[in-house]
Design an enzyme around this catalytic site. Structure first.
Site, short mmCIF file in Angstrom:
data_model
loop_
_atom_site.label_atom_id
_atom_site.label_comp_id
_atom_site.label_asym_id
_atom_site.label_seq_id
_atom_site.Cartn_x
_atom_site.Cartn_y
_atom_site.Cartn_z
N ASP A 85 2.29 2.20 8.43
CA ASP A 85 2.26 1.31 7.38
C ASP A 85 3.52 0.83 7.15
O ASP A 85 4.37 1.17 7.58
CB ASP A 85 1.51 1.90 6.21
CG ASP A 85 2.21 2.72 5.02
OD1 ASP A 85 3.19 3.02 5.45
OD2 ASP A 85 1.74 2.87 4.20
N HIS A 86 3.65 -0.21 5.91
CA HIS A 86 4.84 -0.75 5.72
C HIS A 86 5.96 0.13 5.23
O HIS A 86 7.31 0.12 5.43
CB HIS A 86 4.71 -1.82 4.53
CG HIS A 86 3.98 -1.17 3.28
ND1 HIS A 86 2.72 -1.14 3.40
CD2 HIS A 86 4.29 -1.13 2.08
CE1 HIS A 86 2.28 -0.47 2.26
NE2 HIS A 86 3.36 -0.57 1.30
N CYS A 139 4.06 6.99 7.13
CA CYS A 139 3.90 6.29 5.82
C CYS A 139 4.88 6.69 4.83
O CYS A 139 5.76 7.19 5.09
CB CYS A 139 2.44 6.21 5.22
SG CYS A 139 2.10 7.92 4.76
N GLY A 140 5.05 5.94 3.73
CA GLY A 140 5.93 6.50 2.62
C GLY A 140 6.07 7.72 2.57
O GLY A 140 7.08 8.50 2.70
N GLY A 173 3.83 10.13 3.81
CA GLY A 173 3.43 11.08 4.86
C GLY A 173 1.94 11.48 4.35
O GLY A 173 1.41 12.03 5.73
N GLY A 212 -0.90 9.86 3.02
CA GLY A 212 -2.07 9.25 3.35
C GLY A 212 -2.43 9.16 4.89
O GLY A 212 -3.55 9.40 5.20
N HIS A 272 2.40 27.00 16.60
CA HIS A 272 1.24 27.50 15.79
C HIS A 272 0.02 27.10 15.59
O HIS A 272 -0.97 27.65 15.37
CB HIS A 272 1.83 28.17 14.44
CG HIS A 272 2.93 29.28 14.62
ND1 HIS A 272 3.31 29.96 13.58
CD2 HIS A 272 3.58 29.60 15.73
CE1 HIS A 272 4.34 30.87 14.23
NE2 HIS A 272 4.54 30.68 15.19
N ARG A 309 9.80 7.71 3.60
CA ARG A 309 10.61 7.45 2.38
C ARG A 309 11.45 8.75 1.74
O ARG A 309 12.09 8.54 0.89
CB ARG A 309 9.85 7.08 1.39
CG ARG A 309 9.29 5.44 1.50
CD ARG A 309 8.58 4.85 0.46
NE ARG A 309 7.99 3.54 0.77
CZ ARG A 309 7.06 2.82 0.27
NH1 ARG A 309 6.17 3.64 -0.63
NH2 ARG A 309 6.69 1.76 0.68
N ARG A 347 -2.71 34.51 19.42
CA ARG A 347 -3.36 34.88 18.26
C ARG A 347 -3.42 33.47 17.51
O ARG A 347 -4.64 33.35 16.83
CB ARG A 347 -2.48 35.56 17.18
CG ARG A 347 -1.36 35.33 16.87
CD ARG A 347 -0.48 36.39 16.23
NE ARG A 347 0.88 36.02 15.25
CZ ARG A 347 1.98 35.58 16.23
NH1 ARG A 347 2.01 35.60 17.45
NH2 ARG A 347 2.83 35.29 15.60
#
Ligand code: RB5
Length: 146
Positions: free
Chosen positions: A11-12, A68-69, A71, A73, A101, A112, A135
């Protein structure tokens, strides 16, 4: 896994880093599917993250990178897709661990809250690190709700 194609979307809040990431990927010989956004005008992150995640889910891209700003959303949106394991990462070690992992097939970058230099370091780590299996495979196999 030899990474040949990467899907990217933002996004922006993440736009400022997208072009630098695309340049890095292309320099590595990786094909990039760019789902936007293409400016810093305000947009809604799901409109760009869903197409990016679908590209990975359908096997058209090996991995996906979203920004995104915060992360959050972007990661929440991507993880609604049944076959997506999107890791929210903010340093190189987390990006490596997400692959080693968790066999993460997408990484969300909080643009941001990390420098561009760190974002590029994370991308390098994410595309060059393999899943360890063993594992971890058993645990990853238990993630999906079926
Ligand atoms: C946009 O202002 C911001 O809310 C978005 O980039 C992201 O941080 C949402 O999780």
């Amino acid at each position: 896994m030899q990474v040949k194609t990467i899907a990217i979307g933002c996004d922006h809040g993440g736009f400022a880093y997208k072009d630098a990431i695309i340049r890095l990927l292309k320099k590595e010989g990786i094909e990039v599917h760019d789902f936007g956004t293409h400016s810093d005008a305000s947009v809604d992150y799901p409109d760009f993250v869903h197409p990016t995640a679908t590209d990975v889910e359908e096997g058209k891209a090996d991995l996906g990178i979203i920004l995104c700003g915060s992360g959050n959303g972007a990661a929440m949106t991507a993880n609604k897709h049944q076959n997506i394991r999107c890791a929210l990462c903010w340093n190189g070690e987390l990006a490596e661990l997400a692959r080693q992992h968790n066999n993460a097939n997408m990484m969300s970058i909080p643009a941001r809250f990390v420098s561009k230099r760190m974002a590029l370091k994370m991308v390098r780590a994410f595309i060059s690190t393999a899943f360890e299996g063993g594992r971890h495979e058993r645990r990853v196999d238990k993630i999906a709700c079926v």
